[in-house]
Design a protein around this motif. Structure first.
Motif, short mmCIF file in Angstrom:
data_model
loop_
_atom_site.label_atom_id
_atom_site.label_comp_id
_atom_site.label_asym_id
_atom_site.label_seq_id
_atom_site.Cartn_x
_atom_site.Cartn_y
_atom_site.Cartn_z
N THR A 86 9.56 -5.62 3.20
CA THR A 86 8.58 -6.00 4.30
C THR A 86 8.24 -4.66 5.23
OG1 THR A 86 9.61 -8.15 4.19
CG2 THR A 86 8.18 -7.41 6.14
N ALA A 87 9.46 -3.98 5.48
CA ALA A 87 9.31 -2.64 6.20
C ALA A 87 8.13 -1.64 5.61
CB ALA A 87 10.61 -1.83 6.34
N PHE A 88 8.31 -1.45 4.26
CA PHE A 88 7.37 -0.66 3.60
C PHE A 88 5.90 -1.09 3.66
CE2 PHE A 88 10.76 1.56 1.17
CZ PHE A 88 10.56 2.76 1.44
N ALA A 89 5.94 -2.48 3.17
CA ALA A 89 4.60 -3.16 3.00
C ALA A 89 3.79 -3.51 4.20
CB ALA A 89 4.81 -4.30 2.06
N VAL A 90 4.54 -3.81 5.12
CA VAL A 90 3.71 -4.56 6.29
C VAL A 90 3.76 -3.65 7.62
CG1 VAL A 90 3.74 -6.42 7.83
CG2 VAL A 90 4.49 -6.84 5.63
N THR A 125 0.39 1.52 -5.00
CA THR A 125 1.26 1.91 -6.17
C THR A 125 2.49 2.58 -5.59
OG1 THR A 125 -0.66 2.04 -7.31
CG2 THR A 125 1.18 2.73 -8.38
N ALA A 126 2.36 3.45 -4.71
CA ALA A 126 3.38 4.33 -4.11
C ALA A 126 4.37 3.41 -3.40
CB ALA A 126 2.65 5.43 -3.09
N ASN A 127 3.68 2.62 -2.65
CA ASN A 127 4.68 1.67 -1.80
C ASN A 127 5.42 0.72 -2.68
OD1 ASN A 127 4.31 1.94 1.44
ND2 ASN A 127 2.60 2.16 0.78
N LEU A 128 4.81 0.24 -3.65
CA LEU A 128 5.41 -0.57 -4.75
C LEU A 128 6.73 0.17 -5.39
CD1 LEU A 128 5.84 -3.43 -6.11
CD2 LEU A 128 4.05 -2.54 -7.77
N ALA A 129 6.39 1.59 -5.79
CA ALA A 129 7.41 2.32 -6.41
C ALA A 129 8.53 2.39 -5.48
CB ALA A 129 6.89 3.38 -6.72
N LEU A 130 8.34 2.51 -4.16
CA LEU A 130 9.50 2.86 -3.13
C LEU A 130 10.13 1.79 -3.12
CD1 LEU A 130 7.71 5.45 -0.93
CD2 LEU A 130 9.98 5.86 -1.93
N ILE A 131 9.51 0.39 -2.84
CA ILE A 131 10.20 -1.00 -2.72
C ILE A 131 10.97 -1.19 -3.83
CG2 ILE A 131 9.89 -3.42 -2.63
CD1 ILE A 131 7.09 -2.87 -1.00
N ALA A 165 7.12 -8.55 -3.29
CA ALA A 165 6.49 -7.33 -3.12
C ALA A 165 4.95 -7.60 -2.86
CB ALA A 165 6.81 -6.20 -4.04
N THR A 166 4.31 -8.27 -3.96
CA THR A 166 2.92 -8.68 -3.88
C THR A 166 2.70 -9.43 -2.62
OG1 THR A 166 3.00 -8.83 -6.16
CG2 THR A 166 0.91 -9.47 -5.00
N ALA A 167 3.17 -10.31 -2.22
CA ALA A 167 2.89 -11.22 -1.01
C ALA A 167 2.98 -10.14 0.38
CB ALA A 167 3.89 -12.24 -0.61
N MET A 168 3.93 -9.24 0.33
CA MET A 168 4.10 -8.40 1.53
C MET A 168 3.09 -7.32 1.27
SD MET A 168 6.20 -9.71 3.66
CE MET A 168 5.71 -11.22 3.20
N SER A 170 0.09 -7.52 -0.03
CA SER A 170 -1.17 -8.05 0.41
C SER A 170 -1.11 -8.38 2.13
CB SER A 170 -1.43 -9.55 -0.03
OG SER A 170 -1.10 -9.46 -1.50
N LEU A 171 -0.12 -8.71 2.72
CA LEU A 171 0.08 -8.85 4.08
C LEU A 171 -0.45 -7.32 4.75
CD1 LEU A 171 0.37 -10.63 6.63
CD2 LEU A 171 2.76 -10.33 6.31
N GLY A 172 0.28 -6.56 4.15
CA GLY A 172 0.00 -5.29 4.70
C GLY A 172 -1.34 -4.78 4.68
N LEU A 173 -2.12 -5.20 3.76
CA LEU A 173 -3.51 -4.88 3.67
C LEU A 173 -4.23 -5.72 4.62
CD1 LEU A 173 -4.24 -4.92 -0.31
CD2 LEU A 173 -4.16 -2.85 1.27
N LEU A 174 -4.05 -6.93 4.76
CA LEU A 174 -4.76 -7.68 5.72
C LEU A 174 -4.35 -6.95 7.06
CD1 LEU A 174 -6.25 -10.04 6.82
CD2 LEU A 174 -3.94 -11.48 6.83
N VAL A 175 -3.14 -6.45 7.51
CA VAL A 175 -3.08 -5.89 8.77
C VAL A 175 -3.58 -4.55 9.00
CG1 VAL A 175 -1.11 -4.61 10.20
CG2 VAL A 175 -0.52 -6.72 8.93
N ALA A 176 -3.88 -3.97 7.84
CA ALA A 176 -4.48 -2.73 7.72
C ALA A 176 -6.19 -2.82 7.97
CB ALA A 176 -4.57 -1.81 6.48
N ALA A 177 -6.63 -4.12 7.64
CA ALA A 177 -7.88 -4.58 7.70
C ALA A 177 -8.29 -5.03 9.06
CB ALA A 177 -8.24 -5.72 6.71
N LEU A 178 -7.25 -5.59 9.82
CA LEU A 178 -7.64 -6.12 11.01
C LEU A 178 -7.34 -5.07 12.13
CD1 LEU A 178 -6.30 -9.91 10.51
CD2 LEU A 178 -8.54 -8.87 10.51
N ALA A 179 -6.47 -4.18 11.79
CA ALA A 179 -5.96 -3.38 13.01
C ALA A 179 -6.97 -2.23 13.37
CB ALA A 179 -4.57 -2.63 12.69
N PRO A 180 -7.37 -2.01 14.70
CA PRO A 180 -8.59 -0.97 14.92
C PRO A 180 -8.01 0.33 14.90
CG PRO A 180 -7.74 -2.02 16.91
CD PRO A 180 -7.01 -2.66 15.81
#
Lengths: 264, 300
Positions: A86-90, A125-131, A165-168, A170-180
């Motif tokens: 979660t720390a890496f992805a979100v 990919t880079a974050n998945l590798a680190l997770i 990892a996939t769920a987190m 994806s949530l990280g991408l959603l945060v990136a999508a919404l954050a200004p």
């Protein structure tokens, strides 16, 4: 001085300069390098869970009836794996991506032949590798130092880990999508991290949670994740409901991210 | 065949019209400028050329390609420098160049490019540690690394000191001399005047004028002005009686004479007859900035 725009000449690094390395491979290596240059992210996401595991290991001696016959460290190992993911992805990834958008790095890439979508792929990919690396470090430390058994059902564990990892991510991408902005992404990531980690059992392990909290936990992403990781560690196949929850969260977050993501 | 063709481009954002009607062509090997005040529609116009935005109406061709439909093909041949686009803080110059090289089929030699841009000593420097001028030069390097036939450079010298600006101008000329057609967006009139072969002056989403810098200044160049310090006391009548002179004013030690064409010859001849020397003589001509104000009724 040679002309500015002279064609590339062969070098040791590029024996055939007319055909440079694959752009996606290069982007992945670059994003991984950049991630490894962020000491605070690396400490919080990878080193801190390992340190916490060691503390738990030193504090736990005997098995505890209230932890379902497990030691404190056995209970915490899956929780700390969820922590790292979660720390890496979100927290880490959305901050990086929102900063890329804020500083028009994504837009700049949109003018090149590769386009900006591949930088997302490279970040994932880079974050998945680190997770995966952090998970390996947690399991190895737990096993070698405190005799935590290795995952009893390796295939089930890998499935649970990849779904988490996939769920987190994806949530990280959603945060990136919404954050200004990058700063906002960091703040949103932190706001999500702590309640999710609460239901994962970071403060009160699930086994000791009141009944209602435990039921709620089963339906949160990290509650389901810890359940699935714990089950597969003890050698069972995870409860179908936990796997279904993780899959559903992954799909919902990814779809929402795809809908809301802006390149500029 | 023109390298860039823009025909009756129109683009609005919601109710706001950004580009009303813009048409121009850029020829092979030209440095073509798009000038105009902030918010005139310059950046929207080039973003349509780059294929980053879809025009509402109008036709655009770059190297004969449609920026939207032939996106993949065009991006191999078009180099772009975006206004205020940055790089990750911890990426080094060499890594950035190496990364962008991998995007193109026939990239330039990075060593030669870094040397020409004066970045050879910064190869291992991280982006965050670069000066404003170095960041700008790196941005130019990345626009050129794919050996493009056309380069679009948006607000090239904003934030640079005067020395760095001049170096950048020289560099742009060098790049053009190597066969690259350059589309330059700027709100600096001196930059457009010194660098561009031709320019389109865009005002409120329309092309207010399309000409060479001299052509533009000639359009509004109705009078000339001389400033000098007379070597001996000078009576006003000596000059005001000349048919070429329309006005004479004085500062503490200088005389300023305004008039029509051939003012210089008439004034110096009259002064010579009275054995007066015009010291520190300066002829002031209309600048592009003056032309801009005259053609748009607005400060650039």
């Amino acid at each position: 001085m040679p002309p500015v725009l002279s064609p590339a000449v062969p070098t040791a690094a590029h024996p055939d300069p007319a055909r440079p390395r694959s752009a996606l491979g290069k982007l992945m290596i670059t994003e991984a390098k950049l991630l490894l240059r962020e000491p605070i992210t690396l400490f919080w996401s990878a080193a801190f869970p390992v340190i916490l595991l060691i503390v738990m290991g030193l504090a736990s001696s005997a098995t505890q009836a209230d932890l379902g016959g497990l030691r404190l460290i056995d209970t915490y190992q899956p929780i700390l794996i969820a922590f790292a993911a979660t720390a890496f992805a979100v927290q880490g990834m959305p901050t990086a991506l929102a900063t890329y958008r804020e500083r028009r790095i994504l837009r700049r890439l949109a003018t090149t032949p590769v386009g900006p979508a591949r930088v997302l792929a490279a970040q994932l990919t880079a974050n998945l590798a680190l997770i995966l690396t952090a998970t390996a470090a947690i399991i190895t430390t737990g096993h070698l130092a405190f005799h935590v058994p290795l995952p009893g059902n390796g295939l089930a564990f890998l499935l649970a880990l990849m779904l988490t990892a996939t769920a987190m991510l994806s949530l990280g991408l959603l945060v990136a999508a919404l954050a200004p902005s990058g700063r906002a992404a960091g703040a949103i990531g932190a706001v999500l991290f702590f309640p999710m980690m609460f239901f994962a059992g970071l403060w009160i392990p699930k086994a000791t949670m009141p009944h209602v909290l435990r039921q709620i936990s089963d339906f949160t992403p990290l509650g389901a994740a810890v359940q699935a990781l714990q089950d597969s560690t003890t050698g069972q196949w995870p409860a179908p409901v936990a796997l279904a929850m993780l899959t559903a969260y992954a799909i919902i977050f990814a779809a929402a991210a795809a809908k809301f993501f802006r390149w500029q | 065949m023109p390298v860039i063709e823009v025909d009756q481009l129109h683009k609005r954002y919601g109710a706001k019209v950004a580009v009303e009607e813009v048409s121009f062509t850029v020829d092979d090997g030209e440095i073509f400028g798009i000038v105009g005040p902030n918010g005139a529609g310059k950046t929207t116009t080039v973003e349509c050329i780059e294929g980053l935005r879809r025009p509402d109406r109008g036709r655009i061709r770059v190297l004969g390609l449609n920026p939207e439909r032939d996106r993949a093909q065009l991006r191999q041949r078009l180099g772009v420098q975006l206004q205020e686009a940055e790089l990750p803080d911890k990426l080094t110059v060499a890594e950035a160049i190496d990364l962008y090289r991998s995007f193109y089929r026939h990239p330039a030699d990075h060593t030669a490019l870094l040397e020409a841009l004066g970045l050879a000593d910064q190869r291992k420097t991280r982006y965050r540690k670069l000066s404003g001028g170095q960041k700008q030069r790196l941005s130019i390097a990345l626009a050129l690394i794919g050996r493009p036939e056309v380069a679009v450079l948006d607000e090239l010298t904003t934030g640079l000191d005067p020395h760095a600006r001049r170096d950048t101008w020289a560099l742009i000329r060098t790049i053009r001399d190597q066969g690259v057609t350059i589309l330059l967006v700027t709100h600096f009139m001196d930059e457009a005047e010194r660098l561009c072969d031709r320019l389109a002056l865009i005002h409120s989403g329309r092309v207010a004028a399309l000409d060479s810098p001299t052509g533009l200044t000639d359009r509004v160049n109705t009078e000339q002005r001389l400033r000098f310090r007379p070597s001996a006391p000078l009576a006003d009548q000596l000059l005001t009686t000349l048919p070429e002179v329309t006005r004479l004013t004085r500062t503490a030690d200088e005389v300023i004479v305004t008039g029509t064409t051939n003012l210089l010859g008439a004034v110096t001849a009259a002064l010579a007859r009275d054995n007066i020397v015009a010291e520190r003589l300066r002829v002031e001509r209309t600048s592009l900035e003056d032309a801009f104000v005259a053609l748009t009724g607005q400060q650039p």
